[in-house]
Motif scaffolding. Sequence first.
Motif, short mmCIF file in Angstrom:
data_model
loop_
_atom_site.label_atom_id
_atom_site.label_comp_id
_atom_site.label_asym_id
_atom_site.label_seq_id
_atom_site.Cartn_x
_atom_site.Cartn_y
_atom_site.Cartn_z
N PHE A 121 7.08 17.42 -25.52
CA PHE A 121 6.34 18.64 -25.62
C PHE A 121 7.92 19.90 -25.73
CE2 PHE A 121 1.93 17.88 -25.93
CZ PHE A 121 1.61 18.57 -26.70
N VAL A 122 8.25 20.75 -26.24
CA VAL A 122 9.46 21.91 -25.16
C VAL A 122 8.15 23.24 -24.36
CG1 VAL A 122 11.35 22.55 -24.79
CG2 VAL A 122 11.48 20.65 -26.82
N PRO A 123 8.00 22.88 -23.94
CA PRO A 123 7.08 24.05 -23.46
C PRO A 123 8.05 25.38 -23.41
CG PRO A 123 7.04 22.53 -21.70
CD PRO A 123 7.76 22.30 -22.78
N ARG A 124 7.84 26.71 -23.13
CA ARG A 124 8.43 27.80 -23.22
C ARG A 124 9.41 28.13 -21.82
NH1 ARG A 124 5.78 32.77 -25.68
NH2 ARG A 124 4.50 31.12 -25.58
N HIS A 125 8.84 27.56 -20.37
CA HIS A 125 8.87 27.68 -19.14
C HIS A 125 9.48 26.35 -18.57
CE1 HIS A 125 7.70 31.61 -19.34
NE2 HIS A 125 6.14 30.65 -19.77
N PHE A 145 9.43 25.14 -15.81
CA PHE A 145 8.61 24.57 -15.04
C PHE A 145 7.43 24.00 -15.59
CE2 PHE A 145 6.33 28.55 -15.20
CZ PHE A 145 7.00 29.20 -15.33
N ASP A 146 6.86 24.31 -16.67
CA ASP A 146 6.18 23.87 -17.79
C ASP A 146 6.33 22.14 -18.07
OD1 ASP A 146 4.26 26.18 -17.09
OD2 ASP A 146 4.80 26.77 -19.13
N GLN A 147 6.96 22.06 -17.75
CA GLN A 147 7.60 20.23 -18.47
C GLN A 147 7.59 19.51 -17.27
OE1 GLN A 147 9.71 20.28 -21.40
NE2 GLN A 147 8.25 17.72 -21.10
N LEU A 148 6.98 19.96 -16.39
CA LEU A 148 6.24 19.39 -15.13
C LEU A 148 4.17 19.07 -15.31
CD1 LEU A 148 7.27 21.38 -12.28
CD2 LEU A 148 8.23 18.64 -12.93
N LEU A 149 4.13 19.29 -16.26
CA LEU A 149 2.68 19.05 -16.52
C LEU A 149 2.57 18.14 -17.51
CD1 LEU A 149 1.25 23.05 -16.39
CD2 LEU A 149 1.24 21.68 -14.98
N HIS A 150 3.19 17.67 -18.52
CA HIS A 150 3.29 17.17 -19.10
C HIS A 150 3.99 15.45 -18.79
CE1 HIS A 150 2.41 19.93 -22.80
NE2 HIS A 150 3.27 21.34 -21.41
N SER A 151 3.48 14.77 -19.31
CA SER A 151 4.03 13.36 -19.12
C SER A 151 5.08 13.43 -19.41
CB SER A 151 3.10 12.49 -19.05
OG SER A 151 2.14 11.95 -20.06
N GLN A 152 5.96 12.90 -18.57
CA GLN A 152 7.83 12.35 -19.66
C GLN A 152 8.17 10.29 -20.35
OE1 GLN A 152 10.04 14.86 -19.73
NE2 GLN A 152 8.06 15.74 -18.77
#
Lengths: 578, 578
Positions: free
Chosen positions: A540-544, A546-553
């Motif tokens: 996923f590429v969230p719009r913001h 910092f929301d990337q922190l909510l997705h596992s890498q």
Amino acid sequence: MVLALAGTAAFTYAIPLSLVIVVLLAIVSASYVQTIHAYPNGGGAYIVARDNLGDAPAAAAGAALLVGYVLTVAVSISSGVAQINSSLPALYPYRVHLSVILTVLVMLINLRGVRESGIIFAIPTYFFVIMIFVALIAGAVQYLTGKLLTVEDLPPLERVGVAQPLTLFLLLRAFTSGTTALTGVEAISNGVPAFREPRSRNAATTLIWMAVLLAVMLVGITFLAVQIDAVPSEEETVISQLARTVDRGRGVLYLMTIAGTAIILVMAANTSFAGFPRLAAILAIDGFLPRQLSTRGSRLVYSRGIVVLTVLSAGFIIAFQASVTALIPLYAIGVFLSFTLSQAGMAHRWWKAGHLSPGDRVEERGSALSYEPGWRARTAFNALGVLATGAVTIVFAVTKFREGAWIVLIVLPALMGVCFRIHRHYRKLAASLSLEEYEPEPSSTRHRVIILISGVHQGTLRGLRYAKLLSNDVTAVHVSFDRREAEKLQRKWETWGEGVRLVILDSPYRLMLEPVLDYIGYITAQRQPNETITIVVPQFVPRHWFDQLLHSQTAMLLRLVMLSKPGVVVTDVPYQVP
Amino acid sequence: MVLALAGTAAFTYAIPLSLVIVVLLAIVSASYVQTIHAYPNGGGAYIVARDNLGDAPAAAAGAALLVGYVLTVAVSISSGVAQINSSLPALYPYRVHLSVILTVLVMLINLRGVRESGIIFAIPTYFFVIMIFVALIAGAVQYLTGKLLTVEDLPPLERVGVAQPLTLFLLLRAFTSGTTALTGVEAISNGVPAFREPRSRNAATTLIWMAVLLAVMLVGITFLAVQIDAVPSEEETVISQLARTVDRGRGVLYLMTIAGTAIILVMAANTSFAGFPRLAAILAIDGFLPRQLSTRGSRLVYSRGIVVLTVLSAGFIIAFQASVTALIPLYAIGVFLSFTLSQAGMAHRWWKAGHLSPGDRVEERGSALSYEPGWRARTAFNALGVLATGAVTIVFAVTKFREGAWIVLIVLPALMGVCFRIHRHYRKLAASLSLEEYEPEPSSTRHRVIILISGVHQGTLRGLRYAKLLSNDVTAVHVSFDRREAEKLQRKWETWGEGVRLVILDSPYRLMLEPVLDYIGYITAQRQPNETITIVVPQFVPRHWFDQLLHSQTAMLLRLVMLSKPGVVVTDVPYQVP
């Protein structure tokens, strides 16, 4: 300040010492003018040493210069702040903060790009030169008409204690402290390509002008300082004492002189901000520093080098609490070592040139070499330079050893060691990548693609379309924490999975990465020779951001683990969430 | 210590206060026994609130508990260290260091896994209980035979100043300080699944045993402490004063009691190290916290949750200098808030159960609900619990407000806000990924592959083989800083490039990323609809990880830039340097 250790009476030695320094300045400048003409593409000590002396002296010169640049920033900024504090003593407790802020400011100006900073730095330079000459001429007139006073409200004479006898050692220490004035010479020589054409001639003219201005100011200030009984101090600079004596108080002339000096000192750091990244880039191209330092950022400056310089010099400023007295002993040793190596390189170069047949022309990395009729005189002249600057280096190392020079004597060899270690890595790498005696591997024919799915949704389907583009052999893999969820997913996959095989890995203990690694291990163990495996991870590429922190890498972790496995490639397919 | 504010005479109130606390403990424990039986899969306040009260109270309970767990660690560890310092006053200045080291130690034990830590923690628990009872019985015998002395060498009575009048407010403050003893109850209720079958019964038995032991120890210690005229102090704990009075000095009994207490307090932090990550995982599964917290690490523990807990509680220990007195006011408010919400949830649950027809069965997320004949009594009992614990929460917030409770009253709503923000993100994401009304995009048919090459060597050729596996349409791209190098590379490519087209991008100013981005922009602008572009970047994998610093992370930078561009995928093909 050093002479103050032997009591104020010793100050009379200041003038003869400054004259000796002027002679040294003349020798160094004259021989650098030769270098500039021989190296029209920039003839810093590193290049001259590399082309004429070999790798080890080159690395020594490079390391010495890098350290010198870092300390130039630390000393210049700290001195500039000392000037400000001389007129505004209330700021003295904040000198470290101020110095670090100014360093960052100079960094930002330099990150913006070379062209703009040229203009920004030219005006204050003229302003400073004019103000100092105004003050010197005013002082000279007062002296000649007998109206020159002595300093009032002297700051306390610090660190004096029992007066030491005026030994040769003390004189030499005082001398070396003065020689720090010479360190700007190298910057011009290194920066020849930045001049307008004819570059060598313009650079040489600049160097000579700089040397003359420097000599006049050094002798003038020293002479007047002795006449007014100025006293060295951490809290008020000699220039401040001189200016307020000549100005009969803190008037307009005083404030303008101090402002000009402060600004020029902070700007002086700019020399290093141009020189350090450029030298680091040259060292990086030659494989002595990480290669990233050899490419420029989007504003056409070596951004990485600029940032590295800022971090290192801010570190020195903080460690030495922005004290010029504490930083000076570390400062000039690197520069004088590189002077010595540069002169030795030039002497060797003339020697070689003298032994060519007339008409011969040897191509070297930095410049072309051809027979030189006056080679004997030139060799002798540079040999004199070696003796003079080499002697200063040794005197410096000995007399300033306990005051901090030892730090540089540890840092320098360590840095050289790092340079050699990096050099060896690149050489070994090049050898192991070489195509000589290389048998091309048979091209891989089979390509197996594994796509990891956390659910069935638009992002997964985007990943699936990509996976099918890569190969016909696609397997979807899902790690299931819950039997019921897995069954739901399986039904959904039957609708949307485009007939692709789905493997469900049960993970009742909610492990994520481990079942995937086990499965890949199982697949790679049974693969055919030359089969390549690609693991596709929809991301996923969230719009913001910092929301990337909510997705596992997951993709990043998998890639790290898979880096060491030949024939396995991890690809994340970004899905831009609308 | 709170009573000491009204002078030592007020200590006589300690015993009645401790009895009131015991009554509260009985109410809370009894109602939690009901919860345990209703929620055999773990019935923490969060789950009970979520299933019976809704999202907002659930998030409140979750946030309150998370904060409670963090402070439990901070308080337990700080108290344990205070015990150690009571017997070794020389360590007092190092209490913060010691506390942080112990926190990290407990973290490491927990990261190793649950099974081992079970054994490690059981033995000291028995040891502690036995030692405290030995001390209590010895004290009781001395009291009954009239041989109980008073404390000698009293530590200085701190922070007393002018004695305050013994107001109701002061009594309530003292009461709330005592109620912190209750906070272990929630941990058992949350951890039901960790018990052996029959889990609910075993958990309930444990809870009752714990409550009884706690009540006896609380009353016993308070009674004896009053008899020996113990004095509260930051430097010597009451238990230490009691043990050395009973033991007539610092003998074996004293040292064993202190050691047992210190160890059990540090171990008490373990409650949170089990509870916090488990609760965080539940919250993460429900979408209130980042999903990464919901999966376990390779040793089957929620490693991320454990690390987060350690960082947060070490932060509190450092911020409050490991002072138990300063941490206590922050401590229990979160726990009592969650008690209240849990009781309210249970009351509502019985009420619902009472209004079902007999024989009906409602499936809920956490447990099944069916008609309950005794629902009136149960509802009333839990309502009493709501009143009792709710009152304590309010009293706590009011009486401890100025001493630190305000921090929790800020942190709690902030944390709830974060939870809701995360929840909304996941919900919106799920909606935008949904396959309802989803029109599948036409599959992409064209696949264009661009491979970036820095030179022609074995690593490049590995990448080229991979690129050719992906598509027939491959273009090699090289960024050239130097015309002559580029020509050499072009000749080499003719030999090794397998006929693939080579594009050379000139970059005289040594820019690396920018020419590549320009080129990709040019390619994507003219691509056909549904054409996918893959950028292959060969990537060295040196044998030592630190050598990675010597290679530019072009793939990583490109990936970051390309994330926002649909239809472009960046793949790095690792080449393991032999």
